[in-house]
Design an enzyme around this catalytic site. Structure first.
Site, PDB file in Angstrom:
ATOM      1  N   SER A   1       0.816  -1.209   0.000  1.00 26.19           N
ATOM      2  CA  SER A   1       0.000   0.000   0.000  1.00 26.19           C
ATOM      3  C   SER A   1       0.855   1.267   0.000  1.00 26.19           C
ATOM      4  O   SER A   1       0.383   2.324  -0.400  1.00 26.19           O
ATOM      5  CB  SER A   1      -0.914   0.016   1.226  1.00 26.19           C
ATOM      6  OG  SER A   1      -0.159   0.055   2.417  1.00 26.19           O
TER       7      SER A   1
ATOM      8  N   LYS B   1       0.158   6.264   6.283  1.00 31.79           N
ATOM      9  CA  LYS B   1      -0.372   7.291   5.390  1.00 31.79           C
ATOM     10  C   LYS B   1       0.691   8.369   5.197  1.00 31.79           C
ATOM     11  O   LYS B   1       1.689   8.408   5.911  1.00 31.79           O
ATOM     12  CB  LYS B   1      -1.629   7.933   5.991  1.00 31.79           C
ATOM     13  CG  LYS B   1      -2.733   6.978   6.356  1.00 31.79           C
ATOM     14  CD  LYS B   1      -3.445   6.459   5.128  1.00 31.79           C
ATOM     15  CE  LYS B   1      -4.552   5.483   5.517  1.00 31.79           C
ATOM     16  NZ  LYS B   1      -4.880   4.557   4.432  1.00 31.79           N
TER      17      LYS B   1
END
Lengths: 207, 207
Positions: free
Chosen positions: B128, B165
């Site tokens: 990711s 993130k």
DNA sequence: CCGCATACTGTTCATATGTACAGTACACGC
DNA sequence: GCGTGTACTGTACATATGAACAGTATGCGG
């Protein structure tokens, strides 16, 4: 594994306090003296129990080398100093004195590598290996003399400079692939010297 | 009182460095070995000179009791053990016993990070974060409580799971960007808990 | 040239220190 | 009762370690 007893807890506390105040470890006899033990073996037993329970680390036979197991400090048994070679011509073979060599200290176990004298590091310059997600400023840990497997990142000596390539085999013949579109894709491996195979990578925060 | 010579300066630096790495003082023979002295007296002479000049403190006849004269305080921990949290629900707060915690040992100086108790690591699962060149299996070192700067990689608690993130700011408002096209780009930072800011990365060799 | 400090080599010595072995006493689980 | 672990006493030993002594060589100021 049993729990740490009250007495052992006291000994551990003393060692911790002693290190805080003196900046070094107490000796077994100092531990015995502090608790009033008439025999030093009592202290040795406690220390051994704490070692077995993982609460203490130490370097065998080294004087004053007790380290609380939960402290951030660890004895040197797991420490390894790796010389860092930059984008230096001649790369692996160092002309400089050892005192001038920059080193990074790593724990081989944590990196999942072996501790050998043929391990070294390269500080990556440029984004030529971004295709392998290796960035400018990254430290690539390599092992000299290791047999590369297809897909491995290797350091090769090209034009008297260390560069990173990807090792591949085609029709049984090894070749190196540059992860940079500017350079030719296929370089016969026989023509160059593979200095090392990448075994780990370390990246620092920028800025 | 004469000035400290270049050679003596080197010895002093080695002692300081040794203390930071090992959490204890080197012995005279270790100093001699490091500088290649064939006689230990050479190291003893340098140490005596440094003591006379006030640059070193020591306890007479005590093994491994050399202290840089400027500060007796505990040196910065050189090697620290960092707990590794995987893709575990509840992430940073650990329900598990400390014995079960996997740890990796790193040298803060080499990584260019501070040694704090709020430092931890995440083992990356999945690709990711491949947009930031962080791969599956990488160990991301983070610091809890650090103020993120725009562009920093941060760990956030989303749906009871730690995810990585990128931290950004838009019109003065912080938001998190997932480096994964499957997830929405903009997540208001106020809605979630930032567990830590990435300060370093460690990659092992695959296979 | 002389005196002095630095920078070592090479050796010896006293002891501080970790470790091993032998033994006693006590608490606890099975 | 028996085995095991804790908690010591007491002695002995190998060695790691600091310290001292006897030299050699170099540079530097006066």
């Amino acid at each position: 594994m049993k729990a740490i007893t009250e007495r052992q807890k006291r000994v551990l506390e003393f060692i911790r306090d002693y290190r805080e105040r003196h900046g070094g470890s107490p000796s077994l006899r100092e531990i015995a003296a502090h608790f009033g033990f008439r025999s030093m073996t009592a202290a040795a037993d406690h220390v051994r129990a704490l070692r077995n329970k993982g609460a203490l680390q130490w370097v065998p036979r080294r004087a004053r080398s007790l380290y609380p197991g939960d402290s951030m400090e660890t004895p040197d048994k797991a420490l390894m100093e790796i010389p860092v070679y930059g984008g230096i011509p001649a790369g692996f073979t160092d002309e400089r004195r050892q005192e001038e060599l920059e080193c990074i200290a790593v724990d081989p176990n944590s990196l999942g590598i072996r501790a050998t004298s043929r391990t070294f590091a390269l500080e990556v310059r440029g984004d030529s290996m971004i295709g392998r997600h290796i960035l400018d400023g990254d430290y690539v840990i390599l092992e000299h003399g290791m047999m590369p497997r297809p897909g491995d990142v290797v350091a090769a000596l090209i034009d008297n400079e260390s560069t990173l390539k990807t090792y591949h085999e085609r029709r049984g013949r090894p070749y190196l692939k540059a992860e940079n579109p500017e350079y030719p894709d296929f370089i016969p491996a026989s023509e160059l010297v593979i200095q090392g195979v990448m075994v780990a990578l370390i990246r620092r925060r920028k800025g």
